[in-house]
Design a protein around this motif. Structure first.
Motif, short mmCIF file in Angstrom:
data_model
loop_
_atom_site.label_atom_id
_atom_site.label_comp_id
_atom_site.label_asym_id
_atom_site.label_seq_id
_atom_site.Cartn_x
_atom_site.Cartn_y
_atom_site.Cartn_z
N THR A 9 6.95 3.61 -6.11
CA THR A 9 5.50 3.10 -6.18
C THR A 9 5.80 2.42 -4.20
N ASP A 13 3.32 3.92 -1.34
CA ASP A 13 2.95 3.37 -0.86
C ASP A 13 2.24 3.48 0.84
N ARG A 17 -0.36 4.85 3.12
CA ARG A 17 -1.26 3.15 3.64
C ARG A 17 -0.82 3.58 5.07
N PHE A 34 -6.05 4.34 2.43
CA PHE A 34 -4.92 4.52 1.67
C PHE A 34 -5.28 5.65 1.51
N LEU A 172 1.25 -1.57 -5.50
CA LEU A 172 1.29 -1.29 -4.27
C LEU A 172 1.16 -2.12 -3.10
#
Length: 177
Positions: A9, A13, A17, A34, A172
């Protein structure tokens, strides 16, 4: 490479992101976006996400249904890992060539598990399930990489679909610290 879901995760992320100025589909402007295609285009991350999806598949799955566009690479990888055949489900049937809604092998009279990258409202999965059912498939589950739906926004249960995800938006956000 990450070895557990929390590490995965965190990597997803940090990979996806991004910061800047972005216009969302709604027209709203945001300073954060994202970009899911960053993990889908990375063969190592794609495989790790797919490996985490495999145990989430219902035991009666006979065919994987990758939803256009983001679900296609994930369904392909899950297919390679499990040996299950995959179909690729369009948002609407082509108007030329085969004029099919779903490309790939046969799915009529078989149980299709939909594979999606990200679910926000579930609209694409809902439409695909309804359309595949009209073509004689049994569809009762959606497995997604990320469920970013707000509480109450994912209404797939209203059409008899169960949603299972590898990670959620909350997961996230949690790794941001």
């Amino acid at each position: 490479m990450p070895t557990d879901i929390r590490e995965l995760t965190a990597v997803i992320d940090s990979t996806c992101r991004i910061r800047g100025e972005f216009t969302l589909r709604s027209g709203r402007i945001t300073d954060e976006y994202f970009d899911k295609y960053r993990f889908e285009g990375d063969p190592h991350l794609l495989r790790l996400v797919a490996e985490h999806m495999v145990p989430l598949l219902p035991s009666d799955t006979q065919v994987l249904g990758g939803l256009e566009l983001g679900g296609v690479p994930i369904a392909t990888m899950v297919s390679a890992l499990t040996g299950l055949p995959a179909i690729f489900v369009r948002k609407q049937a082509k108007t030329y060539g085969t004029c099919r809604l779903a490309e790939g092998g046969d799915f009529a009279d078989r149980t299709v598990t939909l594979v999606e990258d990200i679910i926000t409202t579930g609209g694409a999965a809902r439409n695909a399930a309804v359309a595949l059912r009209e073509l004689d498939a049994t569809v009762h589950s959606v497995v997604c990489a990320i469920d970013r739906s707000e509480p109450g926004a994912n209404t797939l249960h209203e059409v008899g679909l169960r949603t299972v995800s590898v990670m959620t938006k909350a997961d996230l956000d949690e790794v941001l610290g």
